[in-house]
Design an enzyme around this catalytic site. Structure first.
Site, PDB file in Angstrom:
ATOM      1  N   GLY A   1       0.819  -1.202   0.000  1.00  0.00           N
ATOM      2  CA  GLY A   1       0.000   0.000   0.000  1.00  0.00           C
ATOM      3  C   GLY A   1       0.854   1.253   0.000  1.00  0.00           C
ATOM      4  O   GLY A   1       2.092   1.201   0.073  1.00  0.00           O
ATOM      5  N   GLN A   2       0.208   2.399  -0.058  1.00  0.00           N
ATOM      6  CA  GLN A   2       0.933   3.666  -0.144  1.00  0.00           C
ATOM      7  C   GLN A   2       1.832   3.900   1.066  1.00  0.00           C
ATOM      8  O   GLN A   2       3.015   4.231   0.926  1.00  0.00           O
ATOM      9  CB  GLN A   2      -0.066   4.820  -0.263  1.00  0.00           C
TER      10      GLN A   2
ATOM     11  N   TYR B   1     -17.188   1.283   5.525  1.00  0.00           N
ATOM     12  CA  TYR B   1     -15.742   1.400   5.671  1.00  0.00           C
ATOM     13  C   TYR B   1     -15.389   2.072   6.992  1.00  0.00           C
ATOM     14  O   TYR B   1     -14.560   1.563   7.766  1.00  0.00           O
ATOM     15  CB  TYR B   1     -15.165   2.192   4.500  1.00  0.00           C
TER      16      TYR B   1
END
Length: 297
Positions: free
Chosen positions: A12-13, A127
């Protein structure tokens, strides 16, 4: 003596940014691929942490598909709401420091001011609810864990708002972007540095405060503001540019409701760890330059 740090979410980032940082010579990073460690496999996670001899764990892994989570609630909660508790329990048993990343979307965006760590969460979508569940099980299992909320993460890697704007600018003359949601854009590299600062301090000083911390870029912006900043920086460097046409949220309906204003107050992390967020537009310009350089622009 080598201090081993397990980083989850390495593709991921923030995970990629953590790997790019300069670390002390006595710190060894272990960044398993997703195929090598399934976070939803509780026994595998417990075994990895229990047998790994880790001094610390950074959980940057998450289910981040905000709209898809509305129809994949179980999958979102498995990764975001259940797995973090397993990690925290295993880390506590192994006496390992834990840093767990969370999100501004645990708030409903109705406060009309930046949220601090003591404000009551009220997520609007699956989320956000799954990430809030994760925060709670982490702090229940390990009250001294650090849960770091951040927001609007952008970076030069993969698919995020910044890279999407650059791609669309190469395809069209104008882009419609929502202009009535406000937040604090944050460079993935800055999140990584903040997490590293907290981690190293906590490794050296077991009495350093844990619990909730907010970290986000200094200043504020709407998505349209962020898009303009990205594309202006791109044009200044010979990259793609397009007109940004501001629109209202209601003109761009999505499965998941978005909060209108999720600015995070960052005074606590500055007070406790000396971490001062940089202006978001400065970091955005740097990311655009890095992205265009990598693309040969």
């Amino acid at each position: 003596m080598t201090r081993k740090v397990l980083i989850l979410g390495g593709t991921g980032q923030v995970g990629r940014a953590l790997k790019r940082l300069s670390w002390p010579a006595d710190v060894a990073l272990d960044v398993p691929a997703r195929a090598d460690l399934d976070l939803t496999d509780a026994e595998a996670a417990r075994r990895r942490i229990g047998q790994g001899g880790y001094a610390a764990v950074i959980n940057a892994a998450a289910y981040t598909a905000v709209d898809r989570a509305e129809r994949e609630r179980d999958a979102a909660f498995a990764v975001n709401g259940v797995a973090p508790g397993v990690l925290a329990d295993a880390a506590a048993t192994a006496d390992a420091v834990l840093i767990h990343l969370s999100t501004d979307y645990v708030f409903d965006g109705r406060a009309g001011r930046p949220y601090d760590e003591d404000d009551a969460p009220a997520p609007l979508n699956v989320y956000g609810a799954s990430k809030l569940a994760g925060e709670r099980v982490v702090l229940e299992a390990q009250p001294q864990a650090t849960v770091m909320r951040t927001s609007w993460i952008v970076g030069p890697d993969g698919n995020n708002f910044l890279t999407t704007m650059l791609r669309l600018a190469g395809e069209r003359a104008a882009i419609d972007v929502v202009d009535d949601q406000t937040g604090r854009p944050t460079a993935a590299s800055e999140v990584a540095r903040a997490a590293q600062t907290v981690l190293l301090r906590r490794l050296d000083d077991p009495t350093a405060p844990g619990g909730l911390l907010h970290f986000a870029g200094a200043g504020q912006a709407t998505w349209a503001d962020l898009a303009r900043s990205v594309l202006d920086a791109s044009r200044a460097r010979g990259g793609p540019h397009a007109e940004v046409r501001p629109i209202a949220t209601r003109a761009y309906p999505t499965p998941a409701r978005r909060p209108a204003d999720t600015r995070l107050a960052t005074g606590r992390i500055t007070r406790d760890y000396g971490v001062r967020p940089r202006p978001w537009d400065e970091t955005v310009a740097e990311i655009v330059a890095e992205r265009l350089k990598g693309a040969g622009a």
